[in-house]
Motif scaffolding. Sequence first.
Motif, PDB file in Angstrom:
ATOM      1  N   ALA A  61      23.975  45.112  -2.283  1.00  0.00           N
ATOM      2  CA  ALA A  61      23.766  43.638  -1.985  1.00  0.00           C
ATOM      3  C   ALA A  61      22.063  43.953  -0.587  1.00  0.00           C
ATOM      4  O   ALA A  61      20.902  43.417  -0.798  1.00  0.00           O
ATOM      5  N   LEU A  62      22.328  44.529  -0.046  1.00  0.00           N
ATOM      6  CA  LEU A  62      21.277  44.590   1.598  1.00  0.00           C
ATOM      7  C   LEU A  62      20.584  45.494   0.688  1.00  0.00           C
ATOM      8  O   LEU A  62      19.212  45.087   1.415  1.00  0.00           O
ATOM      9  N   ALA A  86      18.020  43.134  -0.546  1.00  0.00           N
ATOM     10  CA  ALA A  86      17.360  42.435  -0.399  1.00  0.00           C
ATOM     11  C   ALA A  86      16.834  42.339   0.636  1.00  0.00           C
ATOM     12  O   ALA A  86      15.427  42.022   0.564  1.00  0.00           O
ATOM     13  N   LEU A 122      25.661  39.055  18.481  1.00  0.00           N
ATOM     14  CA  LEU A 122      25.863  38.890  17.549  1.00  0.00           C
ATOM     15  C   LEU A 122      25.708  37.276  17.431  1.00  0.00           C
ATOM     16  O   LEU A 122      24.324  36.919  16.710  1.00  0.00           O
ATOM     17  N   ARG A 181      22.813  35.320  15.140  1.00  0.00           N
ATOM     18  CA  ARG A 181      22.712  33.942  14.054  1.00  0.00           C
ATOM     19  C   ARG A 181      21.343  32.843  15.086  1.00  0.00           C
ATOM     20  O   ARG A 181      20.897  32.060  14.078  1.00  0.00           O
ATOM     21  N   GLY A 241      18.161  34.249  12.896  1.00  0.00           N
ATOM     22  CA  GLY A 241      17.672  33.451  11.355  1.00  0.00           C
ATOM     23  C   GLY A 241      17.998  32.118  11.515  1.00  0.00           C
ATOM     24  O   GLY A 241      18.202  31.724   9.944  1.00  0.00           O
ATOM     25  N   GLY A 295       9.931  36.848   5.811  1.00  0.00           N
ATOM     26  CA  GLY A 295      11.647  37.000   5.772  1.00  0.00           C
ATOM     27  C   GLY A 295      11.427  38.411   6.269  1.00  0.00           C
ATOM     28  O   GLY A 295      12.385  39.104   6.162  1.00  0.00           O
ATOM     29  N   LEU A 349      11.999  39.256   9.836  1.00  0.00           N
ATOM     30  CA  LEU A 349      12.860  38.370   9.851  1.00  0.00           C
ATOM     31  C   LEU A 349      14.673  39.202   9.801  1.00  0.00           C
ATOM     32  O   LEU A 349      15.122  38.959  10.333  1.00  0.00           O
ATOM     33  N   PHE A 350      14.556  39.720   8.187  1.00  0.00           N
ATOM     34  CA  PHE A 350      15.741  39.809   8.016  1.00  0.00           C
ATOM     35  C   PHE A 350      15.859  41.645   8.979  1.00  0.00           C
ATOM     36  O   PHE A 350      16.411  42.082   9.700  1.00  0.00           O
ATOM     37  N   THR A 403      16.795  40.929  12.517  1.00  0.00           N
ATOM     38  CA  THR A 403      17.986  40.670  12.791  1.00  0.00           C
ATOM     39  C   THR A 403      19.502  41.523  12.313  1.00  0.00           C
ATOM     40  O   THR A 403      20.194  42.003  12.752  1.00  0.00           O
ATOM     41  N   PHE A 404      19.007  42.484  11.381  1.00  0.00           N
ATOM     42  CA  PHE A 404      19.426  43.573  10.790  1.00  0.00           C
ATOM     43  C   PHE A 404      19.973  44.996  12.317  1.00  0.00           C
ATOM     44  O   PHE A 404      21.081  45.336  12.508  1.00  0.00           O
ATOM     45  N   LEU A 445      21.974  42.774  14.595  1.00  0.00           N
ATOM     46  CA  LEU A 445      23.276  42.745  14.022  1.00  0.00           C
ATOM     47  C   LEU A 445      24.370  44.703  14.489  1.00  0.00           C
ATOM     48  O   LEU A 445      25.094  44.288  14.569  1.00  0.00           O
ATOM     49  N   THR A 446      22.618  45.199  14.055  1.00  0.00           N
ATOM     50  CA  THR A 446      23.625  46.492  13.971  1.00  0.00           C
ATOM     51  C   THR A 446      23.639  47.257  15.464  1.00  0.00           C
ATOM     52  O   THR A 446      25.338  47.642  15.575  1.00  0.00           O
ATOM     53  N   ARG A 498      27.362  45.267  16.263  1.00  0.00           N
ATOM     54  CA  ARG A 498      28.495  45.776  15.376  1.00  0.00           C
ATOM     55  C   ARG A 498      28.457  47.416  15.865  1.00  0.00           C
ATOM     56  O   ARG A 498      30.109  47.302  16.609  1.00  0.00           O
ATOM     57  N   LEU A 499      28.073  47.925  16.533  1.00  0.00           N
ATOM     58  CA  LEU A 499      27.787  49.248  17.181  1.00  0.00           C
ATOM     59  C   LEU A 499      28.809  49.113  18.599  1.00  0.00           C
ATOM     60  O   LEU A 499      29.989  49.893  18.600  1.00  0.00           O
TER      61      LEU A 499
END
Lengths: 284, 324
Positions: free
Chosen positions: B40-41, B44, B240, B244, B247, B297, B300-301, B304-305, B308-309, B312-313
């Motif tokens: 999915a990722l 996308a 995080l 948000r 996006g 888009g 943006l992806f 944000t990727f 967000l990475t 999470r790290l």
Amino acid sequence: MANSLLMQRRITNAAARVLATLAAMIGIFWLIWILWTTFSKGLPVLKWGLFTQLTPPPGSDGGLLNAFVGSILMSGLAVLIGTPIGIGAGTYLAEYARHTKLGETIRFVNDILLSAPSIVMGLFVYTITVRQVGHFSGYAGAIALAFIVLPVVVRTTDEMLQLVPSTMREASLALGVPQHKVIRQVLFRASMSGILTGVLLALARITGETAPLLFTALNNPYWSTNMNQPMANVPVVIFQYAMSPYEYWHALAWAGAFVMTMLVLMLGIISRIILLRNRRHDAQ
Amino acid sequence: MLDVKTAVMDPLVRLDRRDRRADKFFRLAVQSCAIFVLIALLGAALSMLIGGREAFSTFGWKFLWSKDWDPVQKQFGALIPIYGTLVTSLLAMIFAVPISFGIAIFLTEIAPRWMRLPIASAIDLLAGIPSIIYGMWGLFIFAPFMGAHVDPWLNSHWGSLPVIGALFRGPNMGLGMLTAGVVLAVMVIPFIAAVMREVFSTVPSPLKESAYALGSTTWEVVWNVVLPYTRSAVTGGIFLGLGRALGETMAVTFVLGNTHRLAASLLEPGNSIAATIANEFTEADSSLYLSSLIALGFLLFVVTFIVLTIARLMLRRMARLEGN
């Protein structure tokens, strides 16, 4: 000298405490302001016709019936698609790949999907469905929403299964029960309410989700339950009505917003209660 | 003798085989579900890269810094939406981080115990409110408020300051970067505050108690013990929230004003990547226009990727420190 230092420390501390309390009050203040707005604007314009009449053309009276039906159909289908895949993936992560590299990678990717902008998922689904088929459709909307349901369910299933004590697994396996039965008949049962919470949370999230529907389901001013056609849905109708210059469309938008907010809050509260009850149950 | 034995064993052996096959099948099924998440990722990212191919190949790198956005002349550049996205998100962080920090301190160190759960739940509720509700509230209630009270004040008090004055000079209409930043801040506060609260409460009591026993004040404990201990997770929580904010679509679409213009002032309307896509996607009348929007888009992806990475790290590093 020592005294003035103490004084200074005390003043700093008092200021910090006051500011922190103030911050909490600011947070609560926004919540009350926004909820109050939704209530005070939505409640007076709430009428029975909202649920029985179709969305009106400019200049006449109407409701949001087709939008509600469209939203229910698409959200329902999205949950039907997203939940089984999500539970499957969560099960794999928790039961087969807890400490493997693949498991860690998927968990990581899922966490990113969880907070990825929904508009991006909408664009993705647009390119794989609408662009291929050539027209907007309720199915495309449902698929876009399913991609938002998916990571939420994966995350909760993974977490809830990991919470099940390993003695349960060991006891069943020691009895010679094959693993797929252990998972389905013992572990799923033990973590059922937790997984359900995840599904409810996902449902709450897609109830108000607008951005991915803008270019998948689009909108439809007429009555339609054909999911192969563009489909009305509450968030997009609210968006269009709120952005329009007409007062009575604004009123409809507020009424819809009120119903939506109530629904989302209710889902949130129900899932919270289930979680709390579980925790209490575990503690006993 | 032998026959009897095989007659008894045979069904069992068959059952065993069936179970083993079912086990294998079940494992395969759940594994494919998990792989699907991975796909999915990747899907996308790929689909948007392919969708935006036409724009990227037509404009090249210029797409990133050209401020043209002209559907009639078919000239598209991402500078204005990128600028709007970055400025509104940055503003949101400036407001949201200190407030979230305050909320987390209040909930872990200051508030009496009975008050903690209700207030924490109330803050969490903010995260549950759909973004379109934020948008409507922003457009009908908050923007007029900003236009009537905050913008004029900023204009008259800060607008004449040297250098930074330009940021606060502008029309008093309430719609614009500043309003969008505030609305975004309210939206991301619950996420950042939740992470901070959670990690603050994992700080081992002996650490805090030792500091208190040495005579530290609450603030000194938070600043010198709690914050250093949770630094990486706090950073993760902030990223995080940033992810948000970058996006967020609907709320920003309502209050940003959707104007393709580069303005220094925070009171001027602008545009963001997400708002541009949301507003113009169904109006795109040429394939290049559509492709440019999908290319936006994709940008943006990617952004944000990355954000967000990092988030999470950082959060994971904290979890590893905790030892689980």
